[in-house]
Design a protein around this motif. Structure first.
Motif, mmCIF file in Angstrom:
data_model
loop_
_atom_site.group_PDB
_atom_site.id
_atom_site.type_symbol
_atom_site.label_atom_id
_atom_site.label_comp_id
_atom_site.label_asym_id
_atom_site.label_seq_id
_atom_site.Cartn_x
_atom_site.Cartn_y
_atom_site.Cartn_z
ATOM 1 N N GLU A 121 -10.645 23.744 8.119
ATOM 2 C CA GLU A 121 -11.504 23.925 6.956
ATOM 3 C C GLU A 121 -11.380 22.799 5.943
ATOM 4 O OE1 GLU A 121 -10.739 27.712 5.214
ATOM 5 O OE2 GLU A 121 -11.869 28.805 6.750
ATOM 6 N N ARG A 122 -10.162 22.293 5.742
ATOM 7 C CA ARG A 122 -9.938 21.279 4.712
ATOM 8 C C ARG A 122 -8.621 20.555 4.963
ATOM 9 N NH1 ARG A 122 -9.261 25.950 0.181
ATOM 10 N NH2 ARG A 122 -10.260 27.139 1.825
ATOM 11 N N ALA A 123 -8.448 19.454 4.261
ATOM 12 C CA ALA A 123 -7.200 18.693 4.347
ATOM 13 C C ALA A 123 -6.881 18.129 2.971
ATOM 14 C CB ALA A 123 -7.328 17.561 5.359
ATOM 15 N N THR A 124 -5.579 18.035 2.678
ATOM 16 C CA THR A 124 -5.129 17.434 1.437
ATOM 17 C C THR A 124 -4.142 16.323 1.758
ATOM 18 O OG1 THR A 124 -5.406 19.503 0.209
ATOM 19 C CG2 THR A 124 -4.003 17.831 -0.786
ATOM 20 N N MET B 247 0.851 -1.196 0.000
ATOM 21 C CA MET B 247 0.000 0.000 0.000
ATOM 22 C C MET B 247 0.883 1.241 0.000
ATOM 23 S SD MET B 247 -2.895 1.153 2.778
ATOM 24 C CE MET B 247 -3.786 2.692 2.591
ATOM 25 N N ASP B 248 0.521 2.246 -0.785
ATOM 26 C CA ASP B 248 1.276 3.489 -0.829
ATOM 27 C C ASP B 248 1.176 4.221 0.496
ATOM 28 O OD1 ASP B 248 2.256 3.486 -3.520
ATOM 29 O OD2 ASP B 248 0.185 3.804 -4.170
ATOM 30 N N GLU B 249 2.246 4.944 0.793
ATOM 31 C CA GLU B 249 2.249 5.759 1.998
ATOM 32 C C GLU B 249 1.255 6.916 1.856
ATOM 33 O OE1 GLU B 249 5.399 8.528 4.549
ATOM 34 O OE2 GLU B 249 5.951 7.644 2.628
ATOM 35 N N VAL B 250 0.547 7.217 2.947
ATOM 36 C CA VAL B 250 -0.364 8.356 2.975
ATOM 37 C C VAL B 250 0.379 9.532 3.592
ATOM 38 C CG1 VAL B 250 -2.520 9.289 3.855
ATOM 39 C CG2 VAL B 250 -2.400 6.889 3.154
ATOM 40 N N LYS B 251 0.500 10.616 2.835
ATOM 41 C CA LYS B 251 1.207 11.796 3.306
ATOM 42 C C LYS B 251 0.223 12.949 3.470
ATOM 43 C CE LYS B 251 4.842 15.099 2.063
ATOM 44 N NZ LYS B 251 5.840 15.498 1.033
ATOM 45 N N VAL B 252 0.243 13.573 4.637
ATOM 46 C CA VAL B 252 -0.587 14.747 4.873
ATOM 47 C C VAL B 252 0.133 15.956 4.287
ATOM 48 C CG1 VAL B 252 -1.695 16.213 6.588
ATOM 49 C CG2 VAL B 252 -1.577 13.747 6.960
ATOM 50 N N VAL B 253 -0.452 16.562 3.256
ATOM 51 C CA VAL B 253 0.149 17.728 2.619
ATOM 52 C C VAL B 253 -0.177 18.984 3.420
ATOM 53 C CG1 VAL B 253 0.250 19.110 0.503
ATOM 54 C CG2 VAL B 253 -0.002 16.625 0.367
ATOM 55 N N PHE C 213 -3.673 12.992 -5.348
ATOM 56 C CA PHE C 213 -3.963 13.928 -4.270
ATOM 57 C C PHE C 213 -5.451 13.840 -3.934
ATOM 58 C CE2 PHE C 213 -0.017 15.886 -5.720
ATOM 59 C CZ PHE C 213 0.564 16.268 -4.518
ATOM 60 N N LEU C 214 -5.749 13.749 -2.651
ATOM 61 C CA LEU C 214 -7.132 13.705 -2.175
ATOM 62 C C LEU C 214 -7.388 14.954 -1.340
ATOM 63 C CD1 LEU C 214 -7.278 9.982 -1.025
ATOM 64 C CD2 LEU C 214 -8.051 10.923 -3.212
ATOM 65 N N LYS C 215 -8.267 15.819 -1.822
ATOM 66 C CA LYS C 215 -8.641 17.011 -1.066
ATOM 67 C C LYS C 215 -9.991 16.767 -0.410
ATOM 68 C CE LYS C 215 -7.810 21.352 -2.066
ATOM 69 N NZ LYS C 215 -7.800 22.693 -2.690
ATOM 70 N N VAL C 216 -10.038 16.923 0.898
ATOM 71 C CA VAL C 216 -11.266 16.740 1.664
ATOM 72 C C VAL C 216 -11.729 18.114 2.123
ATOM 73 C CG1 VAL C 216 -12.357 15.577 3.613
ATOM 74 C CG2 VAL C 216 -10.408 14.510 2.456
ATOM 75 N N ASP C 217 -12.906 18.514 1.684
ATOM 76 C CA ASP C 217 -13.420 19.851 1.996
ATOM 77 C C ASP C 217 -14.919 19.747 2.230
ATOM 78 O OD1 ASP C 217 -14.190 22.548 2.081
ATOM 79 O OD2 ASP C 217 -12.639 23.133 0.651
ATOM 80 N N ALA C 218 -15.345 20.109 3.430
ATOM 81 C CA ALA C 218 -16.768 20.023 3.767
ATOM 82 C C ALA C 218 -17.600 21.075 3.054
ATOM 83 C CB ALA C 218 -16.964 20.141 5.280
ATOM 84 N N ASP C 219 -16.950 22.127 2.548
ATOM 85 C CA ASP C 219 -17.662 23.200 1.841
ATOM 86 C C ASP C 219 -17.763 22.825 0.365
ATOM 87 O OD1 ASP C 219 -18.531 25.506 0.560
ATOM 88 O OD2 ASP C 219 -17.467 26.840 1.920
ATOM 89 N N GLN C 220 -18.917 22.350 -0.056
ATOM 90 C CA GLN C 220 -19.104 21.902 -1.437
ATOM 91 C C GLN C 220 -18.883 23.028 -2.438
ATOM 92 O OE1 GLN C 220 -19.547 18.734 -2.251
ATOM 93 N NE2 GLN C 220 -19.387 19.292 -4.404
ATOM 94 N N ALA C 221 -19.204 24.265 -2.028
ATOM 95 C CA ALA C 221 -19.053 25.402 -2.937
ATOM 96 C C ALA C 221 -17.592 25.617 -3.320
ATOM 97 C CB ALA C 221 -19.628 26.666 -2.307
ATOM 98 N N VAL D 82 -14.812 14.664 -1.199
ATOM 99 C CA VAL D 82 -13.446 14.403 -1.642
ATOM 100 C C VAL D 82 -13.299 14.697 -3.135
ATOM 101 C CG1 VAL D 82 -11.596 12.692 -1.820
ATOM 102 C CG2 VAL D 82 -13.200 12.602 0.103
ATOM 103 N N LEU D 83 -12.190 15.373 -3.480
ATOM 104 C CA LEU D 83 -11.809 15.593 -4.870
ATOM 105 C C LEU D 83 -10.458 14.933 -5.081
ATOM 106 C CD1 LEU D 83 -12.068 17.056 -7.648
ATOM 107 C CD2 LEU D 83 -10.855 18.985 -6.592
ATOM 108 N N ALA D 84 -10.361 14.054 -6.080
ATOM 109 C CA ALA D 84 -9.108 13.355 -6.380
ATOM 110 C C ALA D 84 -8.509 13.919 -7.663
ATOM 111 C CB ALA D 84 -9.361 11.859 -6.531
ATOM 112 N N THR D 85 -7.230 14.306 -7.592
ATOM 113 C CA THR D 85 -6.527 14.819 -8.759
ATOM 114 C C THR D 85 -5.187 14.100 -8.899
ATOM 115 O OG1 THR D 85 -5.495 16.605 -7.492
ATOM 116 C CG2 THR D 85 -7.587 17.097 -8.580
ATOM 117 N N ALA D 86 -4.689 14.071 -10.123
ATOM 118 C CA ALA D 86 -3.398 13.431 -10.383
ATOM 119 C C ALA D 86 -2.261 14.323 -9.916
ATOM 120 C CB ALA D 86 -3.261 13.141 -11.876
ATOM 121 N N ALA D 87 -1.196 13.694 -9.441
ATOM 122 C CA ALA D 87 -0.005 14.441 -9.053
ATOM 123 C C ALA D 87 0.630 15.089 -10.284
ATOM 124 C CB ALA D 87 0.999 13.516 -8.377
#
Length: 248
Positions: free
Chosen positions: A12-15, A1-7, A22-30, A56-61
């Motif tokens: 308000e949010r976490a990446t 399993m790949d290492e999970v790194k907190v960016v 990259f996984l961005k977690v943001d409770a504010d949908q707007a 969650v929004l997933a984007t490529a590195a």
């Protein structure tokens, strides 16, 4: 399993980074809506959106590395900084999106927010009165009419990736929208003004340096208390408080 790194992570949010995703977690949908739409409109390289499942929004590195971070060493050749300046100019010259961004608050709104924040910084003993007063004077030059541009709204150097002398992508578009182009430039060179000439070489020369400095002071004054509340240290070498002290 790949290492999970907190960016980055705060209230308000976490990446997170998992391998090449990259996984961005943001409770504010707007904010996520703005980010996805802005990336689709921006005429500069942006991360590929892989999937989206609120919150969650997933984007490529992105290929390459960032130019550095506030409070840390800046990297990259003069040509890389100039390439970043050219990419920023390309963004600012594009038709702006229909919504206001972080860099597009009204003069009246900004003035009130700034004056209230300056009062709190002094009365709560966060910063010396003379430091706040001097930077409030410098910040006044930013409080003027501006032509709406397509702005990123949080254009820290940690959000711009380069590979050699090529800009490979710009991340974190949740604050994008119509705004003052010089706010973006001030954010980009915050704490690293030694690279301003290189950025201007790529961006162009029609820049009011007094306004750049004004936005740096204004942004730093507004950020100090909120950064402390989120667990960051604006007093660290090269960070917001050092930017304010440089104006003395």
């Amino acid at each position: 399993m790949d290492e999970v790194k907190v960016v980055v992570a705060h209230s308000e949010r976490a990446t997170l980074r998992v391998g090449d995703v990259f996984l961005k977690v943001d409770a504010d949908q707007a904010r996520i809506d703005v980010e996805v739409e802005a990336m689709s409109l921006a005429p500069v390289p942006t991360p590929e959106v892989l999937w989206r499942k609120p919150p969650v929004l997933a984007t490529a590195a992105l290929r390459g590395t960032t130019l550095g971070r506030l409070g840390g060493p800046a990297t990259g050749s003069p040509a890389a900084w100039a390439a970043a300046g050219a990419a920023i100019r390309k963004l600012h010259d594009a038709p702006p999106p229909p919504w206001p961004g972080r860099a597009g608050r009204s003069i009246d709104e900004l003035t009130k927010e700034l004056d209230d924040e300056c009062e709190l910084l002094v009365t709560n003993g966060v910063l010396p009165a003379d430091l706040v007063t001097r930077n409030r004077q410098v910040a006044e030059a930013a409080l003027r009419p501006w032509t709406p541009a397509f702005t990123h709204g949080d254009l820290q150097i940690a959000h711009v990736f380069v590979d050699g002398d090529e800009v490979t992508g710009i991340i974190d578009w949740s604050e994008a929208g119509q705004g003052d182009a010089l706010y973006d430039l001030a954010t980009f060179i915050l704490g690293h003004e030694e690279h301003l000439d290189d950025v201007i070489a790529g961006y162009g020369t029609d820049i009011d340096l007094d306004v750049i400095h004004a936005w740096s002071s204004l942004r730093s004054l507004l950020a100090v208390r909120s950064l402390i509340e989120q667990g960051f240290d604006p007093f660290a070498p090269g960070c917001e408080v050092d930017v304010l002290r440089s104006r003395m």
